[in-house]
Scaffold this active site. Structure first.
Site, PDB file in Angstrom:
ATOM      1  CD  GLU A 170       0.440  -2.805  -1.737  1.00  0.00           C
ATOM      2  OE1 GLU A 170       0.309  -3.892  -1.594  1.00  0.00           O
ATOM      3  OE2 GLU A 170       0.428  -1.903  -1.347  1.00  0.00           O
ATOM      4  CD  GLU A 173      -0.025   2.993   0.651  1.00  0.00           C
ATOM      5  OE1 GLU A 173       1.103   2.826  -0.203  1.00  0.00           O
ATOM      6  OE2 GLU A 173      -0.772   2.576   1.215  1.00  0.00           O
TER       7      GLU A 173
HETATM    8  O1  9MR Z   1       5.799   2.835   4.709  1.00  0.00           O
HETATM    9  C1  9MR Z   1       5.893   1.408   4.529  1.00  0.00           C
HETATM   10  C2  9MR Z   1       7.473   0.744   5.442  1.00  0.00           C
HETATM   11  O2  9MR Z   1       7.834   2.238   6.651  1.00  0.00           O
HETATM   12  C3  9MR Z   1       6.919  -1.010   5.161  1.00  0.00           C
HETATM   13  O3  9MR Z   1       8.252  -1.202   5.454  1.00  0.00           O
HETATM   14  C4  9MR Z   1       6.288  -1.520   4.779  1.00  0.00           C
HETATM   15  C5  9MR Z   1       6.094  -2.926   4.008  1.00  0.00           C
HETATM   16  O4  9MR Z   1       5.695  -3.571   3.215  1.00  0.00           O
HETATM   17  O5  9MR Z   1       4.929  -0.788   4.410  1.00  0.00           O
HETATM   18  C6  9MR Z   1       4.981   0.334   3.864  1.00  0.00           C
HETATM   19  O6  9MR Z   1       3.851   0.565   3.201  1.00  0.00           O
HETATM   20  C7  9MR Z   1       2.787   0.000   2.256  1.00  0.00           C
HETATM   21  C8  9MR Z   1       1.180   0.374   2.213  1.00  0.00           C
HETATM   22  O7  9MR Z   1       1.021  -0.279   3.928  1.00  0.00           O
HETATM   23  C9  9MR Z   1       0.960  -0.314   0.972  1.00  0.00           C
HETATM   24  N1  9MR Z   1       1.029  -0.020   0.203  1.00  0.00           N
HETATM   25  C10 9MR Z   1       2.607   0.299   0.042  1.00  0.00           C
HETATM   26  C11 9MR Z   1       3.523   1.038   0.960  1.00  0.00           C
HETATM   27  C12 9MR Z   1       4.343   0.916   0.704  1.00  0.00           C
HETATM   28  O8  9MR Z   1       5.510  -0.682   0.804  1.00  0.00           O
END
Ligand code: 9MR
Length: 373
Positions: A158, A263
Site C-alpha cells: 500500500e 485479501e
Molecule cells: O484484517 C486486518 C485487521 O485485523 C487489522 O486490524 C488491520 C490493521 O491495519 O489490518 C487488517 O489487514 C489489512 C492488511 O494487512 C493490509 N490490507 C488491508 C487489510 C485491511 O485493513
C-alpha cells in the site's frame, strides 16, 4: 409444535446447503487444482489451534495461507533488535503440516509499524542511511527466518495512492520512491528463491494502476526481481466493475508479472462512500441504514451477492496461470474485519463460509465453474 416444525425445516435447509456445496464430491481446493491456489488469511485463534471449527473448514477447502496480522513489523520486531517469532513460527508450521502455499505479509508497510522504526532517540526522523539499515536488518532477519519455507512475500504494501502519487508515509518522507526498490533488493538478497510481491488495494483506479505498472518496469530495468502484484480484493456490491478489475489484471500481466488476488472479500453492506478501499484510518459514523442485515440477508440481496461473487471467480478462471492465487481475507463471515470497517459494529457477510461454518451456495457454484473449465 409449530416451533418444532420450523426447527426441522431449518435443519433440512441447512443440510441441503452443505450437501449442495459438496454435490460434485469435490471441495473448493480440489476443484480449483491446476487453476490457481485458493487461500485464506489466518488469525491468531486459528494459528493457535483454538478455533477448531475454522481449522476444519481451512483444511478442507484451502491450500494457501497468509497471516492476517502476526507477521506485521509491530509484532515481529516490537523493539529494535528484539524479534518475536512465536506466532509466526506456528503459522508457518501449520502451513507446512498441511502442504499449503505460504505467503508472508508484509515486510514494509506504513501501518502496524512500530514507531522506533523511523525516529531517533530525540523523536526526530532518522537519516536516510539509518532507515535503510533498519529496513535491511528487518527484511533480512524476517525473510532469513523462513528461508525456503515461505514461498512468497508481500515486500511492500500500500505505497501508492488512487491518483497515482506515492503515499506520504515515513518511508517516502525519508527515502523518497527509492524505498521500494531497496526493499525488494534486500528481500531478494535474503532469499534469492522466494517470490516477491507488491500488494495494494483499489488498483482498478487508472492512476494507481499506471504507477504500479511503472514500478514493475523500473524494477525489471534495474535487474530487481518482482514476481507478482497482489491485487487486494476488498470489493463492494457497487464497485469496481468487472471490466475495471479485468483491465487491471491484463495491464499487470502484460507488464510481465503474475497477478495474485489477495485479501478478497465482497461486502454486502451499503458503502458510506464509493471507493473506500482498505485504509484502516478511514472511519464513518454508525447509522442504522448502513447496517440493514443484522437479522439475516433477504433472498434478493443474497442472490445478488452470490452472482457478483461468482462473476469474480468466472473472471479469475478466465486467466489460469496469469492469476496464480486467490486468497480470501478470512474464513467465515463472523471473523471478517469487514464487520468493523469502514463503519464499526455492523453485520457483514463478505466471505465464502457463513457464521455457522457452512459453505454458502456460491461455493458449489465456484466448484461447478472450475469443473466446467
Ligand atoms: O484484517 C486486518 C485487521 O485485523 C487489522 O486490524 C488491520 C490493521 O491495519 O489490518 C487488517 O489487514 C489489512 C492488511 O494487512 C493490509 N490490507 C488491508 C487489510 C485491511 O485493513
Amino acid at each position: 409444535m409449530k416451533n418444532k416444525k420450523i426447527l426441522l425445516f431449518t435443519l433440512l435447509l441447512l443440510s441441503c446447503n452443505t450437501l449442495f456445496s459438496q454435490s460434485s464430491g469435490k471441495t473448493l481446493k480440489d476443484a480449483l487444482k491446476g487453476k490457481f491456489y485458493i487461500g485464506t488469511a489466518l488469525n491468531l485463534g486459528q494459528i493457535s489451534g483454538k478455533d477448531v471449527a475454522d481449522i476444519d473448514v481451512i483444511k478442507q477447502n484451502f491450500n494457501a495461507i497468509v497471516a492476517e496480522n502476526c507477521m506485521k513489523s509491530m509484532y515481529l520486531q516490537p523493539k529494535e533488535g528484539e524479534f518475536d517469532f512465536a506466532d509466526a513460527d506456528k503459522f508457518v508450521t501449520f502451513g507446512e503440516q498441511n502442504g499449503m502455499w505460504i505467503t508472508g505479509h508484509c515486510l514494509i508497510w506504513h501501518s502496524q509499524l512500530p514507531r522506533w522504526f523511523f525516529i531517533d532517540e530525540n523523536g526526530n526522523n532518522v537519516s536516510p542511511e539509518t532507515l535503510k539499515a533498519r529496513m535491511k536488518s528487518h527484511i533480512s532477519t524476517v525473510v532469513g527466518q523462513y528461508k525456503g519455507r515461505i514461498k512468497g512475500w508481500d515486500v511492500v504494501n500500500e505505497a501508492i495512492m488512487e491518483d497515482g502519487s506515492y503515499r506520504k508515509s515515513k518511508f517516502y518522507e525519508i527515502l523518497g520512491e527509492e524505498f521500494i526498490p531497496l526493499a525488494f533488493q534486500y528481500a531478494q538478497e535474503a532469499d534469492p528463491n522466494v517470490e516477491l510481491y507488491y500488494n495494494d488495494y483499489n488498483e482498478w483506479y487508472p492512476g494507481k494502476r499506471a504507477t504500479v505498472v511503472r514500478l514493475i518496469k523500473t524494477l525489471k530495468e534495474r535487474g530487481i526481481r518482482i514476481d507478482a502484484i497482489g491485487m487486494q480484493g476488498h470489493v463492494g456490491m457497487d464497485g469496481p466493475s468487472m471490466e475495471e478489475y479485468e483491465q487491471t489484471i491484463l495491464d499487470y500481466t502484460r507488464a510481465g508479472v503474475k497477478v495474485m488476488v489477495t485479501e478478497f472479500d465482497l461486502s454486502i453492506l451499503p458503502a458510506p462512500r464509493q471507493g473506500v478501499g482498505a485504509d484502516i484510518s478511514t472511519n464513518f459514523a454508525y447509522q442504522k441504514e448502513l447496517n440493514p442485515y443484522t437479522e439475516g440477508v433477504p433472498d434478493s440481496a443474497s442472490t445478488a451477492w452470490t452472482n457478483r461473487m461468482s462473476d469474480f471467480f468466472k473472471l479469475f478462471l478466465k486467466y489460469p496461470g496469469k492469476v496464480s492465487r486467490v486468497t480470501m481475507w478470512g474464513v467465515t463471515d463472523g471473523g471478517s474485519w469487514k464487520n468493523g470497517f469502514p463503519v464499526r459494529g455492523r453485520t457483514d457477510y463478505p466471505l465464502l463460509f457463513d457464521r455457522k461454518y457452512q459453505a454458502k451456495p456460491v461455493v458449489a457454484e465456484i466448484i461447478r465453474l472450475a469443473e466446467k473449465k
